[in-house]
Design an enzyme around this catalytic site. Structure first.
Site, PDB file in Angstrom:
ATOM      1  N   LYS A 292     -10.853 -11.312  -5.912  1.00  0.00           N
ATOM      2  CA  LYS A 292     -11.947 -10.318  -5.610  1.00  0.00           C
ATOM      3  C   LYS A 292     -13.017 -10.442  -6.759  1.00  0.00           C
ATOM      4  CE  LYS A 292      -9.083  -7.291  -2.856  1.00  0.00           C
ATOM      5  NZ  LYS A 292      -7.991  -6.208  -2.782  1.00  0.00           N
TER       6      LYS A 292
ATOM      7  N   GLN B  74      -5.672  -1.483  -5.960  1.00  0.00           N
ATOM      8  CA  GLN B  74      -4.793  -2.591  -5.155  1.00  0.00           C
ATOM      9  C   GLN B  74      -3.573  -1.889  -4.826  1.00  0.00           C
ATOM     10  OE1 GLN B  74      -6.123  -5.601  -4.504  1.00  0.00           O
ATOM     11  NE2 GLN B  74      -4.108  -5.991  -3.055  1.00  0.00           N
TER      12      GLN B  74
ATOM     13  N   ASP C 120     -12.988   0.362  -0.142  1.00  0.00           N
ATOM     14  CA  ASP C 120     -11.644   0.012   0.778  1.00  0.00           C
ATOM     15  C   ASP C 120     -11.848   0.779   2.275  1.00  0.00           C
ATOM     16  OD1 ASP C 120     -10.192  -2.012   0.085  1.00  0.00           O
ATOM     17  OD2 ASP C 120      -8.904  -0.762  -1.551  1.00  0.00           O
TER      18      ASP C 120
HETATM   19  N1  GUN Z   1      -3.478  -4.802  -0.583  1.00  0.00           N
HETATM   20  C1  GUN Z   1      -3.443  -5.636   0.682  1.00  0.00           C
HETATM   21  N2  GUN Z   1      -4.498  -5.508   1.300  1.00  0.00           N
HETATM   22  C2  GUN Z   1      -5.311  -4.461   0.310  1.00  0.00           C
HETATM   23  C3  GUN Z   1      -6.832  -4.041   0.456  1.00  0.00           C
HETATM   24  O1  GUN Z   1      -7.597  -4.370   1.470  1.00  0.00           O
HETATM   25  N3  GUN Z   1      -7.298  -3.397  -0.426  1.00  0.00           N
HETATM   26  C4  GUN Z   1      -6.113  -2.905  -1.538  1.00  0.00           C
HETATM   27  N4  GUN Z   1      -6.868  -1.758  -2.474  1.00  0.00           N
HETATM   28  N5  GUN Z   1      -5.105  -3.115  -1.658  1.00  0.00           N
HETATM   29  C5  GUN Z   1      -4.591  -4.220  -0.521  1.00  0.00           C
END
Ligand code: GUN
Length: 293
Positions: free
Chosen positions: A52, A96, A119
């Protein structure tokens, strides 16, 4: 058979985002800023967060990562979230997932300011999506919709079967696919672990979205000739064919299913890449105050 190439589509979108960022900067504005909170040492989470951060750099965003040990208390994490909720430099942020077991994920998500919840996990954003109000769409479903749209795959009146009913993928993508809007308007069936005659239902799918979390679950006999197959799964499995001894596979048996369908997204190189650009798109929207004033 056409491969729905997540790499090409995500690069296209990143180019568009980068152009917008250059315009913002030329107008004297700050570039969008995405922050991420990472708790603990989960290797998959570390990889996601690093990727990211790299993607932010590629499109000209600034970003920051707040790393905390797995022993962090829930109260401390809530405090870190409160800090980012109030930091004017941060347009959007994510925590996350997964977080360590002693921390309530629901409490964490509900403590994020919905205006910064890029998100799209906060119940306010989930509820606004249900009501077709402006909201941050969860990244993976949003990425899937973009893949279908940009690959010119007809959805209106088609039968879309979704495998899986998670809050993050199965449930929201079924809502988006059935919406009365352009590039949606499908008839949607959701299948899950208690579904009877699963293969009978998946064989009726014009569009099959596999988000069931089981490696190679969808086999060729479960797919209609000429269908479009979107594979959301990503699993690291042992393989004698690679140097590392591992390879990535999806929820779909690509080698056999690809012979039968007309469009298919591969793993890796499919939905996963779209998820990250969706997060960038949401962050851009946050910086431009497009969803919330
Ligand atoms: N863990 C796995 N996929 C995601 C996501 O799209 N966002 C977040 N914050 N954690 C994740």
């Amino acid at each position: 058979m056409n491969i729905i190439d997540g790499k090409i589509i995500s690069e296209q979108i990143k180019t568009e985002i980068a152009a917008e960022v250059r315009k913002m900067i030329a107008d004297g504005k700050n570039p969008p800023h995405l922050a991420a909170i990472l708790v603990g040492e989960d290797p998959a989470s570390q990889t996601y967060v690093a990727s990211k951060e790299r993607s932010c750099k590629e499109v000209g965003f600034t970003s920051s990562i707040y790393r905390y040990p797995a022993t962090m208390s829930e109260a401390e994490l809530l405090k870190a979230i409160e800090f980012l909720n109030n930091d004017d430099e941060v347009d959007g942020f994510i925590v996350q997932l997964p977080v360590p077991k002693h921390i309530s994920v629901d409490k964490i998500i509900e403590s994020i300011n919905p205006k910064k919840d890029v998100d799209g996990f906060h119940p306010i954003n989930a509820g606004r999506m249900m009501a077709s109000l402006p909201s941050y769409l969860p990244a993976t479903p949003y990425g899937i919709m973009q893949m279908l749209e940009r690959s010119n795959i007809e959805t209106e009146g088609k039968h879309c079967v979704v495998l899986g009913r998670s809050n993050i993928v199965g449930t929201p993508v079924s809502v988006l696919m059935s919406r009365n809007s352009k590039n949606a308007n499908a008839t949607v069936t959701i299948c899950h672990s208690k579904t009877k005659n699963l293969a009978e239902i998946t064989r009726q799918a014009d569009i099959l979205i596999a988000a069931i979390g089981k490696p190679l679950f969808v086999t060729a006999d479960m797919v209609k000739e000429g269908a479009t197959v979107i594979d959301v799964g990503i699993h690291r499995v042992a393989s004698p064919d690679t140097k590392s001894g591992f390879k990535l596979v999806g929820d779909v048996d690509f080698a056999n299913v690809s012979k039968k369908c007309s469009n298919i997204s591969p793993v890796p190189g499919g939905v996963g890449l779209m998820t990250i650009v969706s997060l960038l798109e949401n962050t851009l929207k946050a910086a431009k105050k497009e969803v919330y004033k």
